[in-house]
Design an enzyme around this catalytic site. Structure first.
Site, mmCIF file in Angstrom:
data_model
loop_
_atom_site.group_PDB
_atom_site.id
_atom_site.type_symbol
_atom_site.label_atom_id
_atom_site.label_comp_id
_atom_site.label_asym_id
_atom_site.label_seq_id
_atom_site.Cartn_x
_atom_site.Cartn_y
_atom_site.Cartn_z
ATOM 1 N N LEU A 52 33.721 35.437 37.070
ATOM 2 C CA LEU A 52 34.090 36.401 38.104
ATOM 3 C C LEU A 52 34.349 35.756 39.464
ATOM 4 O O LEU A 52 33.513 35.023 39.995
ATOM 5 C CB LEU A 52 32.998 37.463 38.246
ATOM 6 C CG LEU A 52 32.860 38.434 37.073
ATOM 7 C CD1 LEU A 52 31.625 39.307 37.260
ATOM 8 C CD2 LEU A 52 34.111 39.292 36.926
ATOM 9 N N CYS A 53 35.480 36.099 40.063
ATOM 10 C CA CYS A 53 35.865 35.585 41.376
ATOM 11 C C CYS A 53 34.844 35.926 42.452
ATOM 12 O O CYS A 53 34.526 35.102 43.302
ATOM 13 C CB CYS A 53 37.237 36.150 41.756
ATOM 14 S SG CYS A 53 37.752 35.810 43.451
ATOM 15 N N PHE A 54 34.325 37.152 42.436
ATOM 16 C CA PHE A 54 33.461 37.578 43.529
ATOM 17 C C PHE A 54 32.059 36.991 43.444
ATOM 18 O O PHE A 54 31.231 37.248 44.318
ATOM 19 C CB PHE A 54 33.423 39.109 43.614
ATOM 20 C CG PHE A 54 34.635 39.670 44.324
ATOM 21 C CD1 PHE A 54 34.671 39.762 45.697
ATOM 22 C CD2 PHE A 54 35.755 40.054 43.610
ATOM 23 C CE1 PHE A 54 35.777 40.245 46.357
ATOM 24 C CE2 PHE A 54 36.881 40.538 44.258
ATOM 25 C CZ PHE A 54 36.894 40.641 45.637
ATOM 26 N N ALA A 80 38.422 35.419 37.796
ATOM 27 C CA ALA A 80 38.778 36.762 37.321
ATOM 28 C C ALA A 80 38.372 37.851 38.309
ATOM 29 O O ALA A 80 37.295 37.808 38.911
ATOM 30 C CB ALA A 80 38.106 37.014 35.976
#
Length: 228
Positions: free
Chosen positions: A120-122, A60
């Protein structure tokens, strides 16, 4: 999301490549194609955001203080010549572009993989992601259609109150960059790296109709967004 899908479809149908930079009208969460819709409910900050499911994979993204890009490439040469994968290739372009304004980044290498957050992607570190001061600030995901490629990515400019665990370039490097400036720098570097000529363009009437149709049928539909 629908506009980016139209770029992918037209790359396959017409052989035209496209590079697009954009922002979001309000802070929005985009889930990767394979993510469960319920995963966003694990965080109260994320659960309160408007959201959409991307056609590309990955985890995400909180689209707030960041630049989103979409690169659509037709099948075959010269667009996909069998050299370095585009995930890494475009990240090198971003790193070189921002180095021109003093921002130092490096790629994640094998052995540095991490998964620090379930959503979360990051906070998912994979080879080729870009780091500034050891924190991820650029990530991308892809989708293919009839040999054409769509690559989505995000460049994190600053921390968002909706994802305070993620520092952006402003916090990590002191660089207070505007989205328009970043898009211009990356486009210029992309043209220099590839030797391709970039021409400004606008959506045609037929494209706008196609975008609206795909939006209604897919990205605005509960069936699509909650399909997992």
């Amino acid at each position: 999301m629908a506009a980016d899908e139209v770029l992918l479809l037209e790359a396959a149908e017409t052989g035209r490549a496209a590079l697009r930079f954009y922002g979001w009208a309000e802070p929005t969460l985009s889930l990767g194609y394979f993510q469960p819709a319920a995963s966003r409910l694990d965080s109260p900050r994320l659960a309160g955001l408007p959201w959409v499911r991307r056609a590309t994979g990955g985890a995400a993204l909180v689209h707030h203080h960041e630049v989103t890009y979409a690169l659509a490439l037709p099948p075959g040469k010269p667009w996909q010549d069998g050299g370095e994968p585009w995930g890494c290739r475009f990240h090198h372009t971003i790193a070189a572009a921002l180095a021109r304004v003093g921002v130092v980044m490096r790629g994640v290498v094998c052995g540095e993989e991490k998964k620090l957050h379930p959503v979360l992607c990051f906070l998912h570190y994979t080879p080729g992601d870009l780091l500034a001061a050891s924190a991820k600030v650029v990530g991308s995901a892809q989708r293919k259609h009839r040999g054409a490629l769509l690559q989505h990515g995000g460049i994190l400019l600053a921390r968002s109150e909706h994802a305070p665990e993620l520092a952006g370039l402003r916090e990590l490097t002191g660089a207070a960059l505007e989205a328009e400036e970043v898009g211009k720098l990356v486009a210029e570097q992309f043209a220099a790296d590839t030797g391709w000529r970039l021409e400004p363009d606008v959506w045609t009437g037929d494209e706008e109709i196609r975008i609206a149709s795909i939006t209604a049928d897919k990205y605005a539909a509960t069936e699509w967004n909650e399909k997992r």
